[in-house]
Design an enzyme around this catalytic site. Structure first.
Site, PDB file in Angstrom:
ATOM      1  N   GLY C  40      52.057  48.095  33.102  1.00 42.90           N
ATOM      2  CA  GLY C  40      50.883  47.464  33.680  1.00 42.90           C
ATOM      3  C   GLY C  40      50.012  48.515  34.341  1.00 42.90           C
ATOM      4  O   GLY C  40      50.507  49.498  34.903  1.00 42.90           O
ATOM      5  N   HIS C 266      42.774  27.107  42.475  1.00 39.09           N
ATOM      6  CA  HIS C 266      41.537  27.432  43.184  1.00 39.09           C
ATOM      7  C   HIS C 266      40.539  26.283  43.043  1.00 39.09           C
ATOM      8  O   HIS C 266      40.325  25.789  41.947  1.00 39.09           O
ATOM      9  CB  HIS C 266      40.961  28.722  42.588  1.00 39.09           C
ATOM     10  CG  HIS C 266      39.933  29.359  43.448  1.00 39.09           C
ATOM     11  ND1 HIS C 266      38.698  28.814  43.625  1.00 39.09           N
ATOM     12  CD2 HIS C 266      39.957  30.490  44.192  1.00 39.09           C
ATOM     13  CE1 HIS C 266      37.999  29.594  44.437  1.00 39.09           C
ATOM     14  NE2 HIS C 266      38.742  30.614  44.799  1.00 39.09           N
ATOM     15  N   SER C 284      32.991  31.982  43.170  1.00 38.52           N
ATOM     16  CA  SER C 284      33.536  32.467  44.446  1.00 38.52           C
ATOM     17  C   SER C 284      33.639  31.350  45.479  1.00 38.52           C
ATOM     18  O   SER C 284      32.779  30.487  45.604  1.00 38.52           O
ATOM     19  CB  SER C 284      32.670  33.585  45.001  1.00 38.52           C
ATOM     20  OG  SER C 284      33.080  33.874  46.309  1.00 38.52           O
ATOM     21  N   ARG C 333      42.152  26.365  50.348  1.00 35.12           N
ATOM     22  CA  ARG C 333      42.100  26.136  48.903  1.00 35.12           C
ATOM     23  C   ARG C 333      42.956  24.968  48.445  1.00 35.12           C
ATOM     24  O   ARG C 333      42.522  24.128  47.666  1.00 35.12           O
ATOM     25  CB  ARG C 333      42.563  27.399  48.169  1.00 35.12           C
ATOM     26  CG  ARG C 333      41.557  28.520  48.254  1.00 35.12           C
ATOM     27  CD  ARG C 333      42.083  29.760  47.560  1.00 35.12           C
ATOM     28  NE  ARG C 333      41.063  30.804  47.613  1.00 35.12           N
ATOM     29  CZ  ARG C 333      41.235  32.028  47.117  1.00 35.12           C
ATOM     30  NH1 ARG C 333      42.366  32.365  46.548  1.00 35.12           N
ATOM     31  NH2 ARG C 333      40.262  32.915  47.185  1.00 35.12           N
ATOM     32  N   HIS C 404      44.853  29.821  39.352  1.00 40.88           N
ATOM     33  CA  HIS C 404      44.185  31.064  39.670  1.00 40.88           C
ATOM     34  C   HIS C 404      45.154  32.212  39.927  1.00 40.88           C
ATOM     35  O   HIS C 404      44.890  33.358  39.583  1.00 40.88           O
ATOM     36  CB  HIS C 404      43.326  30.816  40.907  1.00 40.88           C
ATOM     37  CG  HIS C 404      42.580  32.003  41.395  1.00 40.88           C
ATOM     38  ND1 HIS C 404      41.745  32.726  40.582  1.00 40.88           N
ATOM     39  CD2 HIS C 404      42.542  32.613  42.606  1.00 40.88           C
ATOM     40  CE1 HIS C 404      41.234  33.719  41.283  1.00 40.88           C
ATOM     41  NE2 HIS C 404      41.696  33.681  42.499  1.00 40.88           N
ATOM     42  N   LEU C 444      44.171  41.683  46.225  1.00 37.60           N
ATOM     43  CA  LEU C 444      43.817  43.087  46.014  1.00 37.60           C
ATOM     44  C   LEU C 444      44.556  43.954  47.017  1.00 37.60           C
ATOM     45  O   LEU C 444      45.073  45.022  46.687  1.00 37.60           O
ATOM     46  CB  LEU C 444      42.304  43.273  46.179  1.00 37.60           C
ATOM     47  CG  LEU C 444      41.415  42.436  45.254  1.00 37.60           C
ATOM     48  CD1 LEU C 444      39.954  42.772  45.496  1.00 37.60           C
ATOM     49  CD2 LEU C 444      41.769  42.690  43.809  1.00 37.60           C
TER      50      LEU C 444
END
Lengths: 250, 225, 640
Positions: C40, C266, C284, C333, C404, C444
């Site tokens: 990956g 999401h 978003s 969410r 998501h 992230l």
């Protein structure tokens, strides 16, 4: 709607390849172009014919993998989008659509519409980075950067490496791609240390890969899905000559 | 390979040679036009002939003129190199290509325009420059200054419609070549700026229209008078 | 099996520092004697590969895309969290840690989360040094925004393309090491199995996707950075190629799978437009700052966005504002997603499919003006218009939840090593940091934390105990795996059935979405288990794969992946069935409060479910890692 598709078929890189014509029917205008290809491929598999191979991954316009030359334009008729974001409402019932792979010596066809773009990776490997190891870097706010400069760097950094610029250029030149990375790093203070060697090495690699020269037609800029400006090419030229004239490398 | 040859043989280096020689030739065109407009002076060719005599005998001008020939040849030669490389960069061409939406016609056809101009140049040089340097043009005396009557040669040529036609076609090619080449040279040299680039484009376009138009006016007016 | 999470002793804020000191080191001169395989090339994989190479290890990195730059990390829009407290608004490492544990509905490991918060600050420094063009203030310093309901501004961003810029940063570091010869990159190469020698992970077997060649690669350690498995639902915001194969095959070799049923749905995605749909696009989350979510009070089948503008206020139900007056449209969410499903289940959904709700900007445009809204969301509105053909400046958007992110993944200890010695899992591929629900802008952060700042340390602790000797790829362990793989591929090619791979994938997605999606119940899950087992049988009898093995064959690639998705789907259902509480993204209808909100059962389910593979068609065995909360007080979330 019903459409006629003329698609480039090529078994592998050694094969000569040719166009084949397909008919698809009941295409919804809400489909994306790649979903239309999915439908065609399901149809082909059901008829026990080899499906058309094409590159795609994120299908939201950012990974840069999709690469179709549609009716004479990379990524199709609409501006500032990739093939995966193109929707069938941009076409009319009864249209004939010609789909070809990117054509360039530096992008050899692997199969059908799939091309090998590893030349782009090798150009980045030649210098498209800032040589910092993990750890041991200063605090992020110790490097203030003017907002407009950061924005300009970001404009260039948006490149998704799809290769549409090469595909559109009459010379299959990679200048827009290379200049986007050179510009991003030349604009930022972090990029100053390797500024000269970076542009020298990247250009040398670009030439070695067999891309053509720039005739400043602006076709690359017109088809770029991220609307990267050819002013980056001018900046790269500037960077290149000042590096060549002033660097210590003989 | 030394850094210099490496620089000059890279695609970017070759483009810079194109740009620099191109800019020199643009300057030459401006000077050439200023001189030639004297053909339209109603003095039986006196001013023009004196000017032509001066230009073909002054050692400094002759030196620059040799440079001019060299630059033209360099411009042509490098363009051949580049075109060959560009052709090789796309071994298989597209079936369909709608280029008109993404770029101007002249920008895509600089090679063809250049070839046209080159052919025109040979005709032009044979007709006038060769005659002036190696031909037998009689001298005329202007207040003690001996000058060959090139005006008569020109006047004779431009009384024939096909000479006029060749010049019109040539100037048309020059106009289109310049409309892209002028601003392209600046882009290649990296001379772009958000403030000044629009001005460069404007001047380039104006130059591409006015200078060839000025040149073209000469045969037309001489033909009709 | 004894699950040892290897959490270091001591106060939470000192665990990582102490652990770093206590770990064994590999002498710089000896690092070059070790080989590491990284599978990956997304944020986690690229950052780990580059960091390993910088340290001196020899790295082989693999990705199935044509270039490492294409990994799906690239699609992340919003931003990356870091406890920098640049805004002087009271942020701290402890607050980020606390928010993340709470946001994960108390199903994550405290020690891991605290370490994540600690290294978050280094990530930003590293990325800026690499030339990532983060958004800036006029004074030249970094800008932040608030995100995902956090009460501080700690999200760093690069327009709506933060994931892209961070990935390109990691990709550039990786490229530098490829040029240095320290990383050998294998693009268009897919890992198909893990090779164990004497119980340790010693290599992988791959398929070259262009030539079809099956190849073995040997190393001293294997790191899986292969992302999530959201595509088990067929439709998700994941990339088309995102798959579970590497992780699943490692699982079948003995690696435990943690919390497989924890998936994040999401709330703001563009709804499905028809059967042709191949993937879903996220809009978003920030849109909910100004958009108001509503459906008609009385069902109006096939209501279009254009017609909606004519529906008077009193006939609209702004259900989030009505039910959650204090958070309104900004509920987390999972709550937003579940409520959208509820109103659609009542038949009040809008659009052609009835599976959509409106997100209306009319009031915001009236209040702030079109220019302000355009400045904030212009690119999102354009994207929406591009995809749907509707202009959101003139009519409401339609949205619906979509899969998501998967919080579940391979079980790892504090060192990010699975229970197989020498096999690591990092980024979305592991289960570790997000518990039952991930906060916005934290994916992230985790990917880069694992890759840049955690695994480069912890892998040394393991390698220091390893001999330098390499295992030859002619070793019988490799030969055996290779021949089994070839047999499996032969089998896939030889079925020559009637249904395409996509037919099966769609059928699987339908089962998963229906019974193991936004809300789950015992009856449904049991039904789904039977359906999946039947689907699996059908797949191996009736799948149609054309072409040959020794060429670029995307049907074969996909068939191989879908076969694994089907098996993973069954495990997700087992896990969802077993966890009879509601927590985070996992909503069990049997476990809800009187007001219909998710209800955890902390005394029964405060553990990580780690599943062990027991063989073909056998029930997997559940192992539990008890979660101990020493720093964060467990409370029921309320957004009323």
């Amino acid at each position: 709607m019903n459409l006629t598709l003329k698609v480039w078929r090529q078994k592998n890189s050694a094969d000569k390849g040719k166009f084949e014509t397909y008919e698809v029917s009941d295409i919804s205008p809400d489909m994306s172009f790649l979903e239309m290809f999915d439908v065609l491929n399901e149809q082909l598999v059901n008829e026990s014919r080899d499906p058309i191979h094409f590159d795609h991954d994120c299908r939201e316009g950012i990974c840069g993998m999709c690469s179709m030359y549609i009716n004479g334009k990379p990524h199709g008729p609409k501006d500032a989008i990739t093939t995966c974001q193109l929707h069938m409402r941009s076409f009319k019932d009864g249209d004939t659509i010609v789909v070809e792979p990117w054509r360039a010596k530096a992008f050899p066809v692997l199969k059908d519409l799939v091309v090998d773009r590893s030349s782009f990776d090798r150009i980045i490997q030649a210098g498209g980075y800032i040589s910092v190891n993990t750890g041991g870097v200063p605090d992020a706010n110790e490097i203030p950067i003017r907002k407009d400069i950061a924005n300009e760097a970001m404009d260039a950094a948006q490149c998704i490496g799809c290769g549409a610029c090469v595909a559109a250029c009459k010379n299959a030149s990679a200048m827009l791609f290379v200049s986007a990375k050179v510009s991003q790093l030349a604009l930022l203070p972090q990029g100053q240390v390797e500024r000269k060697s970076r542009v020298e090495n990247m250009i040398a690699q670009m030439d070695g890969e067999g891309f053509g020269a720039c005739t400043n037609t602006g076709a690359c800029e017109a088809v770029c899905p991220k609307e990267i400006s050819i002013s980056n090419i001018a900046r790269m030229n500037r960077e290149y000559f000042s590096a060549k004239v002033s660097s210590q490398k003989v | 390979m030394s850094w210099l040859t490496e620089t000059l043989t890279s695609t970017l280096g070759r483009k810079v040679i194109m740009a620099l020689t191109g800019i020199f030739l643009i300057l030459f065109l401006a000077v050439h036009l200023t001189g030639n407009l004297q053909l339209l002076k109603n003095d039986g060719g006196e001013a023009f002939n004196i000017y032509a005599e001066f230009m073909s005998t002054n050692p400094l001008i002759q030196f620059v003129s040799k440079g001019n020939f060299f630059f033209i040849l360099l411009h042509v030669l490098i363009s051949i190199f580049l075109t060959r490389k560009n052709r090789q960069a796309r071994p298989v061409s597209y079936q369909v290509a709608v280029k008109s939406e993404t770029s101007t016609w002249s920008s895509r056809n600089m090679g063809i325009l250049g070839t046209l101009i080159f052919v025109f140049l040979i005709i032009h040089l044979k007709g006038f420059w060769y005659e002036m340097h190696f031909g037998q043009i009689p001298y005329k005396n202007y207040d003690g200054f001996e000058a060959r009557d090139l005006y008569a040669v020109v006047d004779q040529a431009f009384s024939q419609w096909y000479w006029v036609a060749v010049y019109l076609v040539g100037m048309l090619a020059v106009a289109f070549h310049l409309s892209h080449g002028f601003q392209s040279a600046f882009q290649t040299l990296g001379l772009n700026h958000v403030k000044y680039s629009p001005a460069i484009r404007f001047v380039g376009l104006a130059f591409a229209i006015l200078v060839p138009a000025g040149f073209a006016a000469i045969p037309i007016m001489m033909f009709f008078t | 099996m004894n699950l040892n999470s290897k959490i270091p002793e001591g106060p939470i804020a000192e665990k990582w520092t102490k652990h770093k000191f206590n770990m064994k080191l590999v002498n710089p001169a000896n690092k070059r004697k070790y080989d590491i395989i990284v599978v990956g090339s997304g944020l986690a994989g690229a950052s780990a590969s580059a960091s390993f190479a910088e340290l001196g290890y020899n790295v082989k990195c693999f990705c199935f895309q044509d270039s490492p730059r294409r990994a799906h990390s690239i699609a992340a829009q919003g931003g990356i969290n870091a406890a920098k407290n640049y805004q002087n608004d009271g942020d701290s490492i402890y607050r980020l840690f606390y928010d993340t544990v709470k946001g994960g509905d108390y199903r994550s490991r405290e020690a891991n989360v605290h370490r994540l918060a600690e290294v978050s600050v280094n990530i930003i420094d590293q990325c800026v040094a690499q030339g990532v063009p983060f958004a800036r203030e006029y004074g030249g310093l970094l800008d932040n925004r608030s995100f995902g309901g956090a009460q501080v501004s700690r999200t760093f961003y690069a327009r709506g393309q933060t994931g892209q810029q961070l990935l390109l940063g990691a990709y550039s570091a990786l490229s530098r090491q490829i040029a240095n010869g320290k990383v050998k990159m294998y693009a268009r190469t897919e890992m198909l199995d893990l090779v164990l020698v004497e119980g340790k992970a010693r290599g992988i077997v791959t398929r070259n996707l262009v030539t079809g060649k099956i190849e073995s690669h040997s190393a001293h350690a294997v790191v899986l950075a292969t992302g999530g498995y959201g595509n088990v639902f067929f439709l998700s915001t994941n990339a088309m190629g995102s798959n579970c194969t590497a992780a699943w095959r490692a699982h079948k070799k003995g690696a435990l799978f943690g919390n497989p049923c924890f998936t994040q749905i999401h709330p703001t995605c563009i709804p499905v437009s028809g059967d042709h749909q191949s993937k879903l696009t996220l809009m978003s989350e920030s849109l909910r700052n100004d958009g108001r979510v509503w459906v008609p009070k009385v069902a109006k089948p096939k209501l279009t966005a254009k017609e909606a503008t004519k529906i008077p206020e009193e006939e609209r139900d702004y259900y989030l504002e009505r039910k959650y007056p204090s958070f309104g449209n900004l509920v987390p969410r999972d709550v937003a997603s579940r409520n959208a499903k509820m109103v659609c289940d009542e038949g009040r959904g809008v659009g052609n499919t009835g599976l959509a709700v409106f997100l209306d900007f009319a009031d915001a445009i009236k209040r702030d003006g079109k220019d302000v809204i355009e400045a904030k969301y212009g690119n999102l509105f354009d994207m929406y218009k591009q995809i749907t053909g509707d202009n959101p400046y003139e009519m409401p958007m339609m949205i619906y939840p979509a899969v998501h992110y998967t919080m579940g993944g391979l079980w790892v200890d504090y060192n990010l090593m699975t229970n197989i010695p020498g096999l690591y899992a990092i980024g979305e591929a592991n289960f570790s940091d997000h518990g039952a629900n991930r906060l916005g802008a934290s994916a992230l952060m985790q990917g880069l934390a694992d890759g840049y700042f955690v695994i480069p340390y912890t892998i040394g602790d393991y390698l220091a105990t390893m001999p330098y000797t390499k295992v030859d790829t002619d070793h019988e362990a490799f030969r055996e795996v290779e021949s089994k793989l070839k047999a499996k591929l032969d089998k896939l090619m030889s079925i020559k059935g009637k249904q395409t791979v996509d037919d099966f994938h769609k059928a699987l997605g339908k089962i998963m979405w229906e019974y193991c999606g936004m809300s789950r119940n015992e009856e449904g899950l049991k039904l789904a288990k039977g359906k999946i087992q039947a689907l699996k049988k059908e797949f191996w009898e009736d799948v149609k794969v054309l072409g040959s093995q020794d060429e670029l064959n995307m049907s074969l690639e996909k068939a191989n992946r879908v076969a694994d998705f089907i098996e993973l789907g069954e495990l997700m259902i087992d896990d969802a069935l077993h966890r009879s509480e509601s927590c985070g993204g996992h909503f069990r209808e049997e476990s809800q409060t009187g007001e219909g909100e998710a209800k955890r059962k902390d005394d029964e389910f405060s553990f990580v479910s780690a599943w062990e593979y027991k063989g073909e068609n056998q029930a997997e065995e559940l192992h539990k890692e008890e979660l101990v909360f020493e720093n964060v007080k467990l409370t029921q979330r309320s957004y009323k």
